[in-house]
Design an enzyme around this catalytic site. Structure first.
Site, PDB file in Angstrom:
ATOM      1  N   TYR A   1      -4.380  42.204 -14.755  1.00 27.92           N
ATOM      2  CA  TYR A   1      -4.480  43.642 -15.015  1.00 27.92           C
ATOM      3  C   TYR A   1      -3.314  44.356 -14.347  1.00 27.92           C
ATOM      4  O   TYR A   1      -3.000  44.081 -13.187  1.00 27.92           O
ATOM      5  CB  TYR A   1      -5.808  44.212 -14.481  1.00 27.92           C
ATOM      6  CG  TYR A   1      -6.676  44.678 -15.613  1.00 27.92           C
ATOM      7  CD1 TYR A   1      -6.317  45.809 -16.346  1.00 27.92           C
ATOM      8  CD2 TYR A   1      -7.810  43.973 -15.988  1.00 27.92           C
ATOM      9  CE1 TYR A   1      -7.080  46.222 -17.424  1.00 27.92           C
ATOM     10  CE2 TYR A   1      -8.580  44.386 -17.070  1.00 27.92           C
ATOM     11  CZ  TYR A   1      -8.209  45.511 -17.784  1.00 27.92           C
ATOM     12  OH  TYR A   1      -8.944  45.918 -18.855  1.00 27.92           O
TER      13      TYR A   1
ATOM     14  N   GLU B   1      -2.516  48.080 -14.951  1.00 28.13           N
ATOM     15  CA  GLU B   1      -2.447  49.483 -15.377  1.00 28.13           C
ATOM     16  C   GLU B   1      -1.385  50.222 -14.574  1.00 28.13           C
ATOM     17  O   GLU B   1      -1.305  50.073 -13.353  1.00 28.13           O
ATOM     18  CB  GLU B   1      -3.812  50.157 -15.197  1.00 28.13           C
ATOM     19  CG  GLU B   1      -4.817  49.714 -16.240  1.00 28.13           C
ATOM     20  CD  GLU B   1      -6.180  50.352 -16.048  1.00 28.13           C
ATOM     21  OE1 GLU B   1      -6.386  51.074 -15.059  1.00 28.13           O
ATOM     22  OE2 GLU B   1      -7.056  50.126 -16.908  1.00 28.13           O
TER      23      GLU B   1
ATOM     24  N   ASP C   1      10.628  56.114 -37.063  1.00 30.65           N
ATOM     25  CA  ASP C   1       9.833  54.898 -36.898  1.00 30.65           C
ATOM     26  C   ASP C   1      10.626  53.776 -37.562  1.00 30.65           C
ATOM     27  O   ASP C   1      10.650  53.660 -38.785  1.00 30.65           O
ATOM     28  CB  ASP C   1       8.473  55.103 -37.580  1.00 30.65           C
ATOM     29  CG  ASP C   1       7.606  53.852 -37.510  1.00 30.65           C
ATOM     30  OD1 ASP C   1       8.114  52.772 -37.171  1.00 30.65           O
ATOM     31  OD2 ASP C   1       6.398  53.973 -37.812  1.00 30.65           O
TER      32      ASP C   1
ATOM     33  N   THR D   1       7.922  48.519 -34.215  1.00 30.10           N
ATOM     34  CA  THR D   1       7.174  47.299 -33.917  1.00 30.10           C
ATOM     35  C   THR D   1       8.191  46.307 -33.363  1.00 30.10           C
ATOM     36  O   THR D   1       9.402  46.509 -33.490  1.00 30.10           O
ATOM     37  CB  THR D   1       6.529  46.696 -35.185  1.00 30.10           C
ATOM     38  OG1 THR D   1       7.553  46.483 -36.155  1.00 30.10           O
ATOM     39  CG2 THR D   1       5.466  47.624 -35.762  1.00 30.10           C
TER      40      THR D   1
ATOM     41  N   LYS E   1       8.818  42.488 -36.620  1.00 30.95           N
ATOM     42  CA  LYS E   1       9.379  42.403 -37.980  1.00 30.95           C
ATOM     43  C   LYS E   1      10.816  41.887 -37.862  1.00 30.95           C
ATOM     44  O   LYS E   1      11.009  40.737 -37.508  1.00 30.95           O
ATOM     45  CB  LYS E   1       9.252  43.753 -38.665  1.00 30.95           C
ATOM     46  CG  LYS E   1       7.772  44.177 -38.807  1.00 30.95           C
ATOM     47  CD  LYS E   1       7.613  45.487 -39.540  1.00 30.95           C
ATOM     48  CE  LYS E   1       6.166  45.772 -39.815  1.00 30.95           C
ATOM     49  NZ  LYS E   1       5.520  46.723 -38.939  1.00 30.95           N
TER      50      LYS E   1
ATOM     51  N   ARG F   1       3.958  40.193 -31.781  1.00 29.06           N
ATOM     52  CA  ARG F   1       3.370  41.415 -32.339  1.00 29.06           C
ATOM     53  C   ARG F   1       3.297  42.459 -31.237  1.00 29.06           C
ATOM     54  O   ARG F   1       2.825  42.176 -30.137  1.00 29.06           O
ATOM     55  CB  ARG F   1       1.952  41.148 -32.840  1.00 29.06           C
ATOM     56  CG  ARG F   1       1.800  39.981 -33.765  1.00 29.06           C
ATOM     57  CD  ARG F   1       0.495  40.028 -34.497  1.00 29.06           C
ATOM     58  NE  ARG F   1       0.583  41.066 -35.493  1.00 29.06           N
ATOM     59  CZ  ARG F   1       1.252  40.953 -36.643  1.00 29.06           C
ATOM     60  NH1 ARG F   1       1.857  39.827 -36.943  1.00 29.06           N
ATOM     61  NH2 ARG F   1       1.308  41.942 -37.495  1.00 29.06           N
TER      62      ARG F   1
HETATM   63  C1  LIG Z   1       6.847  51.925 -40.503  1.00 34.63           C
HETATM   64  C2  LIG Z   1       5.710  51.278 -39.779  1.00 34.63           C
HETATM   65  N1  LIG Z   1       5.227  51.863 -38.679  1.00 34.63           N
HETATM   66  C3  LIG Z   1       4.193  51.337 -37.987  1.00 34.63           C
HETATM   67  C4  LIG Z   1       3.601  50.156 -38.387  1.00 34.63           C
HETATM   68  C5  LIG Z   1       2.380  49.683 -37.662  1.00 34.63           C
HETATM   69  O1  LIG Z   1       2.588  48.563 -36.932  1.00 34.63           O
HETATM   70  P1  LIG Z   1       1.342  47.698 -36.424  1.00 34.63           P
HETATM   71  O2  LIG Z   1       0.813  46.964 -37.591  1.00 34.63           O
HETATM   72  O3  LIG Z   1       1.943  46.824 -35.363  1.00 34.63           O
HETATM   73  O4  LIG Z   1       0.350  48.641 -35.846  1.00 34.63           O
HETATM   74  C6  LIG Z   1       4.089  49.491 -39.517  1.00 34.63           C
HETATM   75  C7  LIG Z   1       3.460  48.227 -39.941  1.00 34.63           C
HETATM   76  O5  LIG Z   1       3.603  47.717 -40.976  1.00 34.63           O
HETATM   77  C8  LIG Z   1       5.157  50.072 -40.237  1.00 34.63           C
HETATM   78  O6  LIG Z   1       5.631  49.514 -41.352  1.00 34.63           O
END
Ligand SMILES: Cc1ncc(COP(=O)(O)O)c(C=O)c1O
Length: 426
Positions: A47, A49, A193, A219, A222, A228
């Site tokens: 843990y 935090e 994002d 993320t 990918k 993950r």
């Molecule tokens: C643009 C985008 N943002 C956020 C996410 C979410 O990621 P996670 O599945 O790890 O929560 C994805 C997942 O496909 C995504 O394509």
């Protein structure tokens, strides 16, 4: 304790499935063996935090070092000032960022899910659409490119607190400078994002969002090819211009507000074993080998798009700048759902996807999305894209012919033998 053969047999079967098929899901990849090994480690027991050097638990001196390493490496990759590596996933990263800068009911503006956006960018079924007041922009009908005129008009009309760019199914680069300009005009923050193209951005193969966006989320699994997980980043930390306050009413630096929104705002203990694996993956990204990988991803995507166009497949926007493409299957008389299903029968994994202005539901869809990050990790080069596109075309054009699908599956399985996956695992 008795070994759980049931679960370990399933893990083995999943390894075999990954080995024998062509993996084209745009959001997937294969981590290195050392990334996986780093993930399955004793730090899962810990843990922690808080943040390195300021934890709520004892015994954190070692995990402090791995987390700091992950932060430092991520900052080095993108040449940035701030990184938080604790979000458990991309959705968690977006939730925390929004919690840091928005109040319930604030207007947000994102790319419509049905036009390539993501659930967390304001979809009605998601926290982002429930807690905040979502508005959307789309892509143009003719070209399938982000409709910046619409984005600007919407921004002026709804005066969002946050404009979100980035997508799940958009194959072109994004004009971050143009989005920032209208954001400044209406007094909004901009968040990019980059969950999908992050690995290409890391190597300068696409425009740099950090120069124009206040916040960048991603993320890690990918195109970054890590475990993950999620991350939140800023090119430059800043004292927030809108006087956003913490719960005690103090105006704080954005980095403090984001850290607090991750923990304790939206998460408890960080997954330090996953953070260790993130650190390993970030170390890999800093190598020349990864630069070659990222370049190859882009070349493969372009070669694949060309092969599809040659067979009269309609790629939204006509091609790709990144690792993925979205195909409108309507001229091929097959739905996305059926295409996904029959390709699966031939061990070619992809996902159905709505296309812009789709007349079918999200469960059926007119489109399918393909990405090449995973097959590039397997070792595929441009010349291999023709085999993949031929196999896809054969299956889709013979979607009701079991014998041809079975035959294609066999040739796919034989073909994949030349690209070994985790040979060390036996
Ligand atoms: C643009 C985008 N943002 C956020 C996410 C979410 O990621 P996670 O599945 O790890 O929560 C994805 C997942 O496909 C995504 O394509």
């Amino acid at each position: 304790m008795q070994k759980d053969t049931l679960v370990f047999n399933l893990i083995r079967q999943e390894l075999e499935r990954q080995r024998r098929g062509i993996e084209l899901i745009a959001s997937e990849n294969f981590t290195s063996l050392q990334v996986m090994q780093a993930m399955g480690n004793v730090m899962t027991n810990k843990y922690a935090e808080g943040y390195p050097g300021r934890r709520y638990y004892g015994g954190c001196e070692i995990v402090d070092q791995t987390e700091q390493l992950a932060i430092d490496r991520l900052k080095q990759i993108f040449n940035i000032e701030y990184a938080n590596v604790q979000p458990h996933s991309g959705a968690q990263a977006n939730a925390a960022l929004m919690l840091a800068i928005l109040q319930p009911g604030d207007a947000i503006l994102g790319l419509d899910l049905s036009m390539g956006g993501h659930l967390t960018h304001g979809a009605a079924v998601n926290f982002s659409g429930k807690l905040y007041q979502p508005h959307f922009y789309g892509v143009t009908k003719e070209e399938g490119l982000i409709d910046y005129n619409m984005l600007e008009a919407q921004a002026r009309k709804v005066k969002p607190k946050l404009i979100i760019c980035g997508a799940s199914a958009y194959s072109r680069d994004i004009d971050y400078a143009r989005i920032r300009k209208v954001a400044d005009e209406v007094g909004a923050f901009v968040m990019a994002d980059i969950a999908h193209p992050a690995g290409l951005i890391a190597k300068g193969l696409l425009g740099n969002p950090f120069e124009h966006c206040h916040f960048v989320t991603s993320t890690t699994h990918k195109t970054l090819r890590g475990p993950r997980g999620g991350v939140i980043m800023m090119g430059k930390d800043f004292e927030n211009p809108f006087g956003l306050k913490d719960v005690k009413g103090n105006v704080r630096m954005m980095s403090n507000l984001i850290d607090m929104a991750v923990f304790p705002g939206t998460q408890g203990g960080p997954l330090e074993h996953v953070i260790a694996a993130k650190a390993v993956a970030f170390g890999e990204i800093l190598t020349d080998e990864f630069t070659q990988y990222a370049k190859q991803v882009q070349l493969n995507a372009q070669a694949m798009a060309k092969a599809f166009v040659a067979k009269n497949y309609q790629i939204i926007s006509g091609g790709t700048d990144n690792h993925l493409m979205l195909i409108d299957l309507r001229n091929k008389n097959i739905s996305g759902k059926k295409a996904e299903q029959v390709l699966g029968m031939a061990d070619i994994t992809a996902n159905k996807n709505m296309v812009p202005f789709d007349d079918k539901s999200a469960f059926v869809t007119s489109g399918i999305r393909f990405g090449v990050a995973a097959v590039t990790t397997r070792g595929c080069k441009e010349e291999h894209m023709n085999f993949i596109v031929d196999a896809i075309d054969t299956v889709l054009m013979n979607a009701d012919n079991q014998a041809i699908i079975e035959q294609t599956k066999k040739s796919v399985n034989d073909w994949m033998l030349q690209f070994p996956l985790y040979p060390e695992l036996g």
